[in-house]
Design a protein around this motif. Structure first.
Motif, PDB file in Angstrom:
ATOM      1  N   LEU A  31       0.870  -1.242   0.033  1.00 53.47           N
ATOM      2  CA  LEU A  31       0.000  -0.036  -0.184  1.00 53.47           C
ATOM      3  C   LEU A  31       0.775   1.255   0.052  1.00 53.47           C
ATOM      4  CD1 LEU A  31      -3.005  -0.934   2.570  1.00 53.47           C
ATOM      5  CD2 LEU A  31      -2.975  -0.694   0.055  1.00 53.47           C
ATOM      6  N   SER A  32       2.214   1.088   0.126  1.00 52.01           N
ATOM      7  CA  SER A  32       3.190   2.285   0.471  1.00 52.01           C
ATOM      8  C   SER A  32       3.309   2.800  -0.982  1.00 52.01           C
ATOM      9  CB  SER A  32       4.191   1.968   1.132  1.00 52.01           C
ATOM     10  OG  SER A  32       5.154   3.234   1.079  1.00 52.01           O
ATOM     11  N   ASP A  33       3.397   4.347  -1.101  1.00 47.93           N
ATOM     12  CA  ASP A  33       3.739   4.737  -2.124  1.00 47.93           C
ATOM     13  C   ASP A  33       5.358   5.010  -2.594  1.00 47.93           C
ATOM     14  OD1 ASP A  33       3.964   6.722  -0.333  1.00 47.93           O
ATOM     15  OD2 ASP A  33       2.853   8.286  -1.581  1.00 47.93           O
ATOM     16  N   LYS A  34       5.868   4.309  -1.492  1.00 49.53           N
ATOM     17  CA  LYS A  34       7.404   4.536  -1.590  1.00 49.53           C
ATOM     18  C   LYS A  34       8.017   3.382  -0.855  1.00 49.53           C
ATOM     19  CE  LYS A  34       8.427   7.086   2.505  1.00 49.53           C
ATOM     20  NZ  LYS A  34       9.537   6.559   3.135  1.00 49.53           N
ATOM     21  N   PRO A  35       9.145   3.078  -1.081  1.00 47.49           N
ATOM     22  CA  PRO A  35       9.965   2.153  -0.327  1.00 47.49           C
ATOM     23  C   PRO A  35      10.048   2.141   1.094  1.00 47.49           C
ATOM     24  CG  PRO A  35      11.146   2.356  -2.235  1.00 47.49           C
ATOM     25  CD  PRO A  35      10.178   3.447  -1.997  1.00 47.49           C
ATOM     26  N   LEU A  36       9.794   1.218   1.993  1.00 44.84           N
ATOM     27  CA  LEU A  36      10.043   1.427   3.506  1.00 44.84           C
ATOM     28  C   LEU A  36      11.091   0.576   4.026  1.00 44.84           C
ATOM     29  CD1 LEU A  36       6.021   0.916   4.289  1.00 44.84           C
ATOM     30  CD2 LEU A  36       7.220   3.104   4.116  1.00 44.84           C
ATOM     31  N   VAL A  70       8.224  -9.908  -1.784  1.00 43.22           N
ATOM     32  CA  VAL A  70       8.850  -8.525  -1.364  1.00 43.22           C
ATOM     33  C   VAL A  70      10.375  -8.779  -2.172  1.00 43.22           C
ATOM     34  CG1 VAL A  70       7.434  -7.936   0.291  1.00 43.22           C
ATOM     35  CG2 VAL A  70       9.859  -8.810   0.730  1.00 43.22           C
ATOM     36  N   HIS A  71      10.645  -7.494  -2.324  1.00 42.64           N
ATOM     37  CA  HIS A  71      12.051  -7.304  -2.842  1.00 42.64           C
ATOM     38  C   HIS A  71      12.987  -6.085  -1.858  1.00 42.64           C
ATOM     39  CE1 HIS A  71      11.291  -9.316  -6.652  1.00 42.64           C
ATOM     40  NE2 HIS A  71      10.210  -8.591  -6.964  1.00 42.64           N
ATOM     41  N   LYS A  72      14.142  -6.460  -1.601  1.00 41.55           N
ATOM     42  CA  LYS A  72      14.890  -5.285  -0.796  1.00 41.55           C
ATOM     43  C   LYS A  72      15.585  -4.777  -1.927  1.00 41.55           C
ATOM     44  CE  LYS A  72      18.451  -5.027   2.738  1.00 41.55           C
ATOM     45  NZ  LYS A  72      19.329  -5.743   3.629  1.00 41.55           N
ATOM     46  N   LEU A  73      15.556  -3.409  -1.724  1.00 38.70           N
ATOM     47  CA  LEU A  73      16.518  -2.477  -2.467  1.00 38.70           C
ATOM     48  C   LEU A  73      17.597  -2.115  -1.784  1.00 38.70           C
ATOM     49  CD1 LEU A  73      13.439  -0.285  -3.662  1.00 38.70           C
ATOM     50  CD2 LEU A  73      14.521  -2.107  -4.980  1.00 38.70           C
ATOM     51  N   GLU A  74      18.733  -2.586  -2.215  1.00 33.63           N
ATOM     52  CA  GLU A  74      19.899  -2.662  -1.539  1.00 33.63           C
ATOM     53  C   GLU A  74      20.469  -1.114  -1.187  1.00 33.63           C
ATOM     54  OE1 GLU A  74      21.225  -5.224   0.158  1.00 33.63           O
ATOM     55  OE2 GLU A  74      20.133  -6.753  -0.735  1.00 33.63           O
ATOM     56  N   SER A  75      20.271  -0.378  -2.393  1.00 34.22           N
ATOM     57  CA  SER A  75      20.929   0.974  -2.343  1.00 34.22           C
ATOM     58  C   SER A  75      20.009   2.010  -1.366  1.00 34.22           C
ATOM     59  CB  SER A  75      20.567   1.697  -3.858  1.00 34.22           C
ATOM     60  OG  SER A  75      19.364   1.508  -4.115  1.00 34.22           O
ATOM     61  N   LEU A  76      18.548   1.514  -1.217  1.00 31.41           N
ATOM     62  CA  LEU A  76      17.968   2.363  -0.013  1.00 31.41           C
ATOM     63  C   LEU A  76      17.700   1.851   1.321  1.00 31.41           C
ATOM     64  CD1 LEU A  76      15.229   3.241  -2.489  1.00 31.41           C
ATOM     65  CD2 LEU A  76      16.974   4.521  -2.218  1.00 31.41           C
ATOM     66  N   HIS A  77      18.331   0.528   1.371  1.00 32.49           N
ATOM     67  CA  HIS A  77      18.088  -0.358   2.579  1.00 32.49           C
ATOM     68  C   HIS A  77      16.690  -0.384   2.764  1.00 32.49           C
ATOM     69  CE1 HIS A  77      22.465  -0.163   3.043  1.00 32.49           C
ATOM     70  NE2 HIS A  77      22.499   0.656   3.042  1.00 32.49           N
ATOM     71  N   ALA A  78      15.990  -0.627   1.927  1.00 30.75           N
ATOM     72  CA  ALA A  78      14.397  -0.607   2.278  1.00 30.75           C
ATOM     73  C   ALA A  78      13.722  -1.678   1.269  1.00 30.75           C
ATOM     74  CB  ALA A  78      13.840   0.812   1.579  1.00 30.75           C
TER      75      ALA A  78
END
Length: 145
Positions: A31-36, A70-78
């Motif tokens: 539901l988030s509009d951005k990575p958390l 889910v996916h982990k975005l390493e560059s954002l730690h999110a």
């Protein structure tokens, strides 16, 4: 929510439990509009789960990652919810460094190219995720106004 129904069906078919806490984390990410980040998830869980703790969130995230939900975005730690959890895939992410918008792309040519490059040097990828930082169309348009 279609993603939640898909996640529940996949977990049931795999014989793993999608607990209420895992569902809560997945729902928040979808539901988030951005990575958390894990700590942003922890803050959001305070109103949903009694006495949430960091290990609870990290265990839920580990489970969701293992299941490809889910996916982990390493560059954002999110983390972000997976756009198509119904099949295993190598993802590419286009991340706007101006607004934080993330678009998940599944381009088999990119995945195959990386696999071939790795094979040529004897490298085996564990989690072939590509992150491209740049500017989304909306932010680019704003800069040119």
């Amino acid at each position: 929510m279609q993603v939640m129904e898909c996640a529940e069906g996949l977990c049931r078919a795999r014989g793993v439990r999608l607990t209420d806490q895992r569902k809560a984390v997945l729902r928040m990410l979808c539901l988030s509009d951005k990575p958390l980040t894990a700590y942003e998830l922890l803050e959001r869980m305070r109103g949903v789960v009694k006495n949430p703790a960091p290990p609870t969130v990290y265990r839920a995230l580990d489970f969701l990652l293992e299941q490809g939900l889910v996916h982990k975005l390493e560059s954002l730690h999110a983390y972000v919810g997976c756009a198509h959890p119904d099949h295993p895939h190598a993802s590419q992410f286009l991340i706007c460094d101006a607004c934080g918008e993330v678009a998940e792309v599944e381009d088999l040519r990119v995945a195959e190219s990386l696999k071939a490059a790795g094979k040529a040097i004897g490298f085996r990828a564990k989690r072939p995720v590509v992150e491209v930082l740049g500017t989304c169309a909306q932010c680019s348009a704003k800069r040119h106004e």
